[in-house]
Design a protein around this motif. Structure first.
Motif, short mmCIF file in Angstrom:
data_model
loop_
_atom_site.label_atom_id
_atom_site.label_comp_id
_atom_site.label_asym_id
_atom_site.label_seq_id
_atom_site.Cartn_x
_atom_site.Cartn_y
_atom_site.Cartn_z
N LEU A 125 0.82 -1.21 0.00
CA LEU A 125 0.00 0.00 0.00
C LEU A 125 0.86 1.26 0.00
CD1 LEU A 125 -2.69 -1.18 2.55
CD2 LEU A 125 -3.21 -0.33 0.26
N LEU B 285 2.40 1.97 -3.50
CA LEU B 285 1.43 2.54 -4.43
C LEU B 285 1.13 4.00 -4.09
CD1 LEU B 285 -1.26 -0.20 -5.15
CD2 LEU B 285 0.16 0.99 -6.82
N PHE B 286 0.99 4.29 -2.81
CA PHE B 286 0.70 5.65 -2.37
C PHE B 286 1.82 6.61 -2.77
CE2 PHE B 286 0.98 9.04 0.86
CZ PHE B 286 -0.25 9.64 0.66
N ALA C 196 1.84 7.15 -6.45
CA ALA C 196 0.69 7.96 -6.85
C ALA C 196 1.03 9.44 -6.70
CB ALA C 196 -0.53 7.61 -6.00
N TRP D 126 -3.24 6.49 -8.46
CA TRP D 126 -4.10 6.80 -7.31
C TRP D 126 -5.33 5.89 -7.31
CZ3 TRP D 126 -3.75 8.91 -2.77
CH2 TRP D 126 -4.90 9.26 -2.07
N PHE E 92 -4.25 2.57 -6.04
CA PHE E 92 -4.08 2.62 -4.58
C PHE E 92 -5.43 2.53 -3.87
CE2 PHE E 92 -4.11 5.45 -0.81
CZ PHE E 92 -3.36 4.64 0.04
N TYR F 295 6.29 0.89 -11.62
CA TYR F 295 6.11 2.08 -10.79
C TYR F 295 6.99 3.23 -11.29
CZ TYR F 295 4.00 -1.26 -7.56
OH TYR F 295 3.20 -2.22 -7.00
#
Length: 233
Positions: free
Chosen positions: A70, A73-74, A77, A100, A103, A214
């Protein structure tokens, strides 16, 4: 389908999604909207979001550290936000990237899998995730895809039925109402045969593969931005 006939691993699916994403984003700049080529290019580009969403849901069940997943991803984002709005010519507050939405979809899936909160609270938090993803590329549609890919983990038929239903109601039908220029919306359904060939295996593991998507996402938007507005302007 026999496991022997499923020959696509997660690395191959991610590579396909990356290629589709680049074609889609480049076509926005390079291909006029009202052409057949635009429909085909953007239709192919529709593969990216559902495939990556499926991989995010898969990753939730295979990762050894969901909090790090998590967090990763945050962070990306946030990193991807300005390359996204710059390339698409938006004000910083008008939208944000697909990361986003990924996420928020992962958050929604994580909430759905908890056992210590009531169903009502789960529904309320998931609805909030959809609301928070409203301005993201693919918005709440991606959140719902990830959610149901995870809820129906191991039930491929139900995964695809829910995927097609959500995509048809919230994406394809609104596109049809806007005219033939939006026929590329049907491209999301092209993801189904590729996902059907997924064998559940990761493939070769390396830091490049783990972090590649990413890093590549904001990087390719920056490259396209420079090419579009500075080199070929």
């Amino acid at each position: 389908m026999s496991i022997k006939t499923k020959f696509i691993n997660s690395n191959a699916l991610k590579l396909l999604a990356v290629i589709a994403m680049v074609v889609d984003h480049a076509s926005i700049w390079l291909v006029p909207d009202d052409t057949t080529l635009a429909i085909f290019a953007r239709g192919f580009g529709r593969l990216a979001a559902p495939i990556i969403g499926y991989m995010i849901a898969e990753g939730y069940f295979y990762t050894s550290n969901k909090q790090k997943y998590l967090k990763r991803l945050f962070i990306f984002a946030l990193i991807s936000h300005f390359p996204f709005v710059m390339y698409f010519g938006l004000e910083w507050w008008q939208g944000t990237s697909v990361i986003w939405g990924l996420f928020m979809g992962l958050v929604a899936l994580a909430i759905s899998q908890t056992t210590y909160i009531s169903r009502l609270i789960k529904v309320m938090i998931i609805a909030l995730c959809c609301l928070l993803a409203w301005t993201a590329d693919w918005n709440y549609i991606l959140v719902l895809w990830i959610l149901f890919f995870g809820i129906y983990k191991g039930q491929f038929k139900m995964q695809m039925i829910s995927f097609a239903f959500i995509g048809t109601v919230f994406y394809i039908l609104p596109g049809i109402s806007l005219g033939m220029d939006y026929a590329f919306h049907f491209g999301i359904l092209l993801a189904i045969p590729f996902l059907a060939l997924y064998n559940g295996e990761r493939g070769k593991s390396s830091a490049l593969i783990k972090w590649g998507f990413y890093v590549f996402y904001p990087a390719h938007l920056l490259v396209l931005y420079i090419l579009r507005y500075f080199i070929f302007a």
